[in-house]
Design an enzyme around this catalytic site. Sequence first.
Site, mmCIF file in Angstrom:
data_model
loop_
_atom_site.group_PDB
_atom_site.id
_atom_site.type_symbol
_atom_site.label_atom_id
_atom_site.label_comp_id
_atom_site.label_asym_id
_atom_site.label_seq_id
_atom_site.Cartn_x
_atom_site.Cartn_y
_atom_site.Cartn_z
ATOM 1 N N ARG A 1 53.720 45.781 23.234
ATOM 2 C CA ARG A 1 54.461 46.912 22.663
ATOM 3 C C ARG A 1 53.793 47.412 21.391
ATOM 4 O O ARG A 1 53.220 46.618 20.642
ATOM 5 C CB ARG A 1 55.884 46.490 22.286
ATOM 6 C CG ARG A 1 56.724 46.276 23.458
ATOM 7 C CD ARG A 1 58.155 45.978 23.143
ATOM 8 N NE ARG A 1 58.783 45.706 24.401
ATOM 9 C CZ ARG A 1 59.166 46.645 25.253
ATOM 10 N NH1 ARG A 1 59.048 47.916 24.942
ATOM 11 N NH2 ARG A 1 59.677 46.319 26.422
ATOM 12 N N HIS B 183 41.974 42.939 21.031
ATOM 13 C CA HIS B 183 41.810 43.899 22.134
ATOM 14 C C HIS B 183 40.538 43.534 22.913
ATOM 15 O O HIS B 183 39.500 43.260 22.304
ATOM 16 C CB HIS B 183 41.704 45.312 21.567
ATOM 17 C CG HIS B 183 41.595 46.338 22.641
ATOM 18 N ND1 HIS B 183 42.665 46.709 23.436
ATOM 19 C CD2 HIS B 183 40.535 47.065 23.087
ATOM 20 C CE1 HIS B 183 42.277 47.604 24.306
ATOM 21 N NE2 HIS B 183 40.990 47.838 24.128
ATOM 22 N N GLU C 16 49.845 52.126 12.452
ATOM 23 C CA GLU C 16 50.886 52.762 13.267
ATOM 24 C C GLU C 16 50.371 53.208 14.628
ATOM 25 O O GLU C 16 51.162 53.492 15.517
ATOM 26 C CB GLU C 16 51.476 53.984 12.543
ATOM 27 C CG GLU C 16 52.293 53.661 11.317
ATOM 28 C CD GLU C 16 51.436 53.354 10.085
ATOM 29 O OE1 GLU C 16 50.187 53.482 10.165
ATOM 30 O OE2 GLU C 16 52.017 52.953 9.062
#
Length: 203
Positions: free
Chosen positions: A94, A112, A145
Amino acid sequence: MSDQKRIGILLSGRGSNFVAIADNVSSGMIPNACVAVVISDKTDAKGIQTAQARGLPNFVIERRGRTRQDHDLEIVAKLWEHKVDLVCLAGYMRLLSPWFVQQFPNAILNIHPALLPSFPGNHAHRDTLAHGVKISGCTVHLVNEKEDDGPIVVQKAVPVLDDDDEDKLSARILKQEHIAYTEAINIILNRQFQITGRRLVKG
Ligand code: GRF
């Protein structure tokens, strides 16, 4: 020890990065730290079963039945309750809200499975193979963000071989992920870095 750093893990699945971190905490490769809490947003995450088996504080906080704001609030409250200094996203599927990110300035890491800024998103291995690049790898970065976007802390490269499929490539990258995450955690916990713009340098 009183200045022991407390790591909070967020995951949604298998949890191999969590296990690598927990093992490296135990062996002293991540010195003077502990895994303070493991939180999953999925009840069936294998990683949460592992946390249970290892006797680590663990919680499932599902998104279902909660607004995004309430979900983030509950997770952050749990991290605060366990006095977490550093949050490690380890296969947490998420995007964190801006409010969540602001609660832990320069203290949330994500991993990642590609060399960012190439191939962000949920299909990094597929996209890597489809593009035909010859080098891939993994990236540990501070979380902001945006998805897969914050300052890069550590990257490791691996070759993409002609007979690779997603499974072969992801297995090769995963080995490097387990090494890269520990390196990045040590840099951040020891506060051995400076950030100028997007650029994080050690020292
Ligand atoms: C890893 O490939 C990581 O890079 C990505 O999600 C996967 C999680 O694997 N963000 P695991 O749950 O840590 O085994």
